[in-house]
Design an enzyme around this catalytic site. Structure first.
Site, PDB file in Angstrom:
ATOM      1  N   LYS A 145       0.956  -1.282   0.075  1.00  0.00           N
ATOM      2  CA  LYS A 145      -0.081  -0.045  -0.133  1.00  0.00           C
ATOM      3  C   LYS A 145       0.873   1.207   0.091  1.00  0.00           C
ATOM      4  O   LYS A 145       1.578   1.476   0.903  1.00  0.00           O
ATOM      5  CB  LYS A 145      -0.967   0.088   1.342  1.00  0.00           C
ATOM      6  CG  LYS A 145      -2.086   0.843   1.167  1.00  0.00           C
ATOM      7  CD  LYS A 145      -2.070   2.173   0.881  1.00  0.00           C
ATOM      8  CE  LYS A 145      -1.765   3.016   1.899  1.00  0.00           C
ATOM      9  NZ  LYS A 145      -1.694   4.571   1.578  1.00  0.00           N
ATOM     10  N   SER A 200       5.391   7.576   9.771  1.00  0.00           N
ATOM     11  CA  SER A 200       5.392   8.289  11.062  1.00  0.00           C
ATOM     12  C   SER A 200       5.335   7.407  12.351  1.00  0.00           C
ATOM     13  O   SER A 200       4.937   6.372  12.201  1.00  0.00           O
ATOM     14  CB  SER A 200       4.338   9.426  11.286  1.00  0.00           C
ATOM     15  OG  SER A 200       3.285   8.933  10.922  1.00  0.00           O
ATOM     16  N   THR A 201       5.947   7.934  13.440  1.00  0.00           N
ATOM     17  CA  THR A 201       5.565   6.973  14.458  1.00  0.00           C
ATOM     18  C   THR A 201       4.211   7.045  15.154  1.00  0.00           C
ATOM     19  O   THR A 201       3.576   5.958  15.462  1.00  0.00           O
ATOM     20  CB  THR A 201       6.602   7.676  15.683  1.00  0.00           C
ATOM     21  OG1 THR A 201       7.999   7.461  15.294  1.00  0.00           O
ATOM     22  CG2 THR A 201       6.543   7.191  17.054  1.00  0.00           C
ATOM     23  N   GLU A 211       9.654   0.985  10.845  1.00  0.00           N
ATOM     24  CA  GLU A 211      10.524   1.925  10.451  1.00  0.00           C
ATOM     25  C   GLU A 211      10.233   3.413  10.658  1.00  0.00           C
ATOM     26  O   GLU A 211       9.348   3.762   9.815  1.00  0.00           O
ATOM     27  CB  GLU A 211      11.361   1.743   9.038  1.00  0.00           C
ATOM     28  CG  GLU A 211      11.941   0.509   8.971  1.00  0.00           C
ATOM     29  CD  GLU A 211      13.190   0.288   9.448  1.00  0.00           C
ATOM     30  OE1 GLU A 211      13.664   1.043  10.106  1.00  0.00           O
ATOM     31  OE2 GLU A 211      13.783  -0.862   9.238  1.00  0.00           O
TER      32      GLU A 211
HETATM   33  P1  NAP Z   1       2.578   8.499   7.433  1.00  0.00           P
HETATM   34  O1  NAP Z   1       1.612   9.357   7.613  1.00  0.00           O
HETATM   35  O2  NAP Z   1       2.693   7.618   8.766  1.00  0.00           O
HETATM   36  O3  NAP Z   1       2.331   7.621   5.986  1.00  0.00           O
HETATM   37  C1  NAP Z   1       2.916   6.394   6.004  1.00  0.00           C
HETATM   38  C2  NAP Z   1       2.189   5.409   4.986  1.00  0.00           C
HETATM   39  O4  NAP Z   1       1.133   4.930   6.127  1.00  0.00           O
HETATM   40  C3  NAP Z   1       1.266   5.880   4.015  1.00  0.00           C
HETATM   41  O5  NAP Z   1       1.140   4.858   3.308  1.00  0.00           O
HETATM   42  C4  NAP Z   1      -0.122   6.367   4.473  1.00  0.00           C
HETATM   43  O6  NAP Z   1      -1.095   6.280   3.584  1.00  0.00           O
HETATM   44  C5  NAP Z   1      -0.236   5.079   5.371  1.00  0.00           C
HETATM   45  N1  NAP Z   1      -1.296   5.426   6.655  1.00  0.00           N
HETATM   46  C6  NAP Z   1      -1.399   6.580   7.015  1.00  0.00           C
HETATM   47  N2  NAP Z   1      -2.469   6.206   8.139  1.00  0.00           N
HETATM   48  C7  NAP Z   1      -2.656   5.184   8.293  1.00  0.00           C
HETATM   49  C8  NAP Z   1      -3.277   4.506   9.121  1.00  0.00           C
HETATM   50  N3  NAP Z   1      -4.230   4.944   9.983  1.00  0.00           N
HETATM   51  N4  NAP Z   1      -3.315   3.158   8.943  1.00  0.00           N
HETATM   52  C9  NAP Z   1      -2.672   2.447   8.173  1.00  0.00           C
HETATM   53  N5  NAP Z   1      -1.600   3.193   7.024  1.00  0.00           N
HETATM   54  C10 NAP Z   1      -1.911   4.543   7.395  1.00  0.00           C
HETATM   55  O7  NAP Z   1       4.045   9.108   7.061  1.00  0.00           O
HETATM   56  P2  NAP Z   1       4.231  10.064   5.785  1.00  0.00           P
HETATM   57  O8  NAP Z   1       3.717  11.074   6.220  1.00  0.00           O
HETATM   58  O9  NAP Z   1       4.242   9.128   4.472  1.00  0.00           O
HETATM   59  O10 NAP Z   1       5.985   9.967   5.872  1.00  0.00           O
HETATM   60  C11 NAP Z   1       6.639  10.926   6.614  1.00  0.00           C
HETATM   61  C12 NAP Z   1       7.127  10.121   7.969  1.00  0.00           C
HETATM   62  O11 NAP Z   1       7.764   8.806   7.717  1.00  0.00           O
HETATM   63  C13 NAP Z   1       8.126  10.576   8.752  1.00  0.00           C
HETATM   64  O12 NAP Z   1       7.633  10.719  10.042  1.00  0.00           O
HETATM   65  C14 NAP Z   1       9.333   9.943   8.609  1.00  0.00           C
HETATM   66  O13 NAP Z   1      10.236  10.103   9.514  1.00  0.00           O
HETATM   67  C15 NAP Z   1       8.836   8.683   8.433  1.00  0.00           C
HETATM   68  N6  NAP Z   1       9.883   7.755   7.561  1.00  0.00           N
HETATM   69  C16 NAP Z   1      10.458   6.984   8.294  1.00  0.00           C
HETATM   70  C17 NAP Z   1      11.616   6.188   7.418  1.00  0.00           C
HETATM   71  C18 NAP Z   1      12.504   5.128   8.235  1.00  0.00           C
HETATM   72  O14 NAP Z   1      12.879   4.347   7.432  1.00  0.00           O
HETATM   73  N7  NAP Z   1      12.402   5.000   9.521  1.00  0.00           N
HETATM   74  C19 NAP Z   1      11.401   6.438   5.901  1.00  0.00           C
HETATM   75  C20 NAP Z   1      10.683   7.147   5.432  1.00  0.00           C
HETATM   76  C21 NAP Z   1       9.830   7.833   6.192  1.00  0.00           C
HETATM   77  P3  NAP Z   1      -1.587   7.669   3.244  1.00  0.00           P
HETATM   78  O15 NAP Z   1      -0.506   8.256   2.089  1.00  0.00           O
HETATM   79  O16 NAP Z   1      -2.833   7.201   2.109  1.00  0.00           O
HETATM   80  O17 NAP Z   1      -1.976   8.400   4.108  1.00  0.00           O
END
Ligand code: NAP
Ligand code: MG
Length: 508
Positions: A185, A238-239, A259
């Site tokens: 996804k 995100s966390t 991650e």
């Molecule tokens: P996000 O909001 O957590 O979204 C990540 C993924 O999760 C997207 O595919 C999103 O779908 C999905 N998602 C959102 N809400 C969900 C829910 N309630 N249940 C299941 N899936 C859900 O993160 P982001 O805004 O895309 O990315 C930024 C964050 O990712 C930052 O905090 C960054 O640090 C972290 N990150 C970490 C790493 C690592 O390797 N540690 C790498 C890259 C990024 P939608 O797009 O449809 O909302």
């Protein structure tokens, strides 16, 4: 780059085929550089997830995939690598257009890392201990014992928008290397390259081994994380969302790899070679407009060199050229969305309110030719204290917090004073001092005199609330296998099975 991809609708990818979504609905993919829609994608629903999971289950039940010999699997992985290279131009174009990452980075780094990752996996998979023999135990009686490593089953991967295709590969490669099947996804901002990868990979794996269902996190993501027929969930993001996914996965006790976010500390020691440390620290925080989870967002600088460091940081930051990410001259592209731009600007405002000193940037920028895009200047705050919001929360934008320290012990204590533990860095000419500091930093990776140096043969993942489990390297194969102990008794005589007397005291 000359590829022209017309505005088109990308369907879902299920069971080896492009598949229309059951809802018939689509959503827009917008170029963050211009704000223009440049593709449409079918919007997956729960019933599409069911279909994808079913296809993945059927593919997993296929012995020829699950039981494939490592050497043969290595060939498949190498073939995937060649396919990625063969389709590099289109993948790079779609990734640049949707994620806003620069052409320079994606074409010279991400795509090569992806191709190399599958080749490394091909090597690891032939060396991996899929079957180990334990020594014959003296007690309670002779037996032969194996430990087998077996695939987990149907894996769900939920991925973010910052480095969409590379992060997808960090999950696809180990999953396929160990005989699992996968349903991805992708983030709604950037689903195109994951879809394209599935098509490319499907040319060399059986149908159903890789499936992609774009759609909202709330609907598709949550359903995948809680689906009774999904065995594992691997999430990068995100966390906050990671916490939610872990909760959902707990219902069916799914194997979970997370991650998550970071607020990585970067410690300059007094003897650092500033000619490298200054551009290196900025490389660590401004690459991809600060939208990398391992970005070094908190820079700790000792009193003695503080003013000089700040002056040089500002001078180097001014060299960063904003522009359309497709232009080879562009150093820094846009941030992913209007919403992300506004979030970053509100953090900058919070920094000012809390009393930090803005010494560089801090504004949104209009780039000629990209008037509808979402650009923010490289931004530096000084006089930041570690308890400020800008030093504690992940901003995910080009914002550096410079924090002053007096003793190395103080720097280490402040560096660790965060809920996160993804990455950290130390700059010094004294390697022994560097290891001393490194030992005390609570982070999954520590760079000494460098930043962002992820390797396909090294583990990547977080301490503390930055995650659980490791990706990349042979270590990632552990995350996609489970252990089976197989015991074969070598005692054919009942009278020699003394342990049965634990139940039967009366022998005949
Ligand atoms: P996000 O909001 O957590 O979204 C990540 C993924 O999760 C997207 O595919 C999103 O779908 C999905 N998602 C959102 N809400 C969900 C829910 N309630 N249940 C299941 N899936 C859900 O993160 P982001 O805004 O895309 O990315 C930024 C964050 O990712 C930052 O905090 C960054 O640090 C972290 N990150 C970490 C790493 C690592 O390797 N540690 C790498 C890259 C990024 P939608 O797009 O449809 O909302
Ligand atoms: Mg989000």
């Amino acid at each position: 780059m000359t590829t022209n991809v017309e505005l088109k609708t990308f369907p879902l990818f299920i069971n080896g085929q492009w598949t229309a979504a059951s809802s018939g609905e689509t959503f827009d993919v917008v170029s963050p550089a211009t704000g223009e829609v440049f593709a449409k994608v079918s919007k997956g629903t729960r019933s599409d997830v069911d279909q994808a999971v079913q296809a993945a289950r059927a593919a997993f039940n296929n012995d020829s995939w699950r039981e494939m010999k490592p050497k043969e699997r290595a060939q498949v992985l190498n073939n995937i690598s060649y396919q990625i290279v063969a389709h590099a131009e289109e993948l790079v174009y779609l990734e640049v257009m949707s994620s806003g990452g620069t052409l320079r980075r994606i074409s010279s780094n991400d795509i090569l890392q992806m191709a190399d990752l599958f080749q490394q996996m091909a090597k690891f998979v032939v060396e991996y201990p899929f079957s180990e023999t334990l020594p014959v135990p003296p007690f309670p009686g002779p037996s032969h014992n194996f430990v087998w490593r077996e695939p987990i089953g149907v894996c769900a991967a939920i991925t973010p928008w910052n480095m969409p295709m590379l992060i997808a590969c960090w999950k696809i490669a180990p999953a396929l290397a160990t005989g699992n099947t996968i349903v991805l996804k992708p983030a709604s901002y950037t689903p195109l390259t994951t879809l394209k990868l599935a098509e490319i990979i499907s040319a060399v794996v059986p149908p159903g081994v890789i499936n992609v269902v774009p759609g909202s996190g709330k609907e598709v993501g949550e359903y995948l994380a809680s689906h009774p027929d999904v065995d594992k969930v691997a999430f990068t993001g995100s966390t906050e969302v990671g916490r939610r996914i872990m909760g959902l996965a707990a219902e069916t006790i799914k194997n979970t790899t997370l991650e998550l976010g970071g607020k990585s500390p970067n410690i300059l020691l007094e003897d650092a070679d500033l000619d490298i440390a200054i551009p290196g620290s900025l490389f660590g925080v401004f690459l991809h407009s600060g939208q990398l989870c391992e970005s070094g967002t908190r820079l700790f600088v000792p009193d003695g060199i503080y003013d000089e460091v700040v002056e040089r940081l500002v001078a180097w930051s001014k060299k960063v050229k904003l522009g359309h990410p497709l232009s080879p001259e562009t150093d820094m592209g846009p941030v992913i969305s209007k919403q992300q731009r506004d979030t970053i600007l509100s953090y900058i405002e919070a920094g000012k309110q809390e009393g930090a000193t803005l010494v560089c940037g801090g504004n949104e920028v209009t780039v000629p030719g990209c008037e509808g895009g979402y650009f923010i200047e490289p931004t530096i705050f000084t006089n930041v204290t570690n308890d400020m919001k800008i030093a504690q929360e992940e901003i995910f934008g080009p914002v550096l917090s410079v924090i002053r320290y007096s003793s190395v012990e103080e720097a280490i204590q402040l560096a660790n004073d965060t809920i996160f533990g993804l990455a950290a860095g130390v700059w010094t000419r004294d390697v022994n001092k560097a290891y001393e500091v490194t030992r005390k930093l609570r982070a999954g990776v520590v760079w000494i005199n460098d930043w962002h140096m992820l390797r396909n043969d090294a583990p990547f993942g977080g301490y503390k609330q930055s995650g659980i489990g490791r990706e990349m390297g042979k270590y990632s194969l552990d995350a996609y296998t489970q252990l089976k102990h197989v015991h074969t008794s070598m005692v054919p005589q009942l009278e020699r099975r003394s342990w049965y007397q634990l139940l039967f005291s009366q022998s005949e």
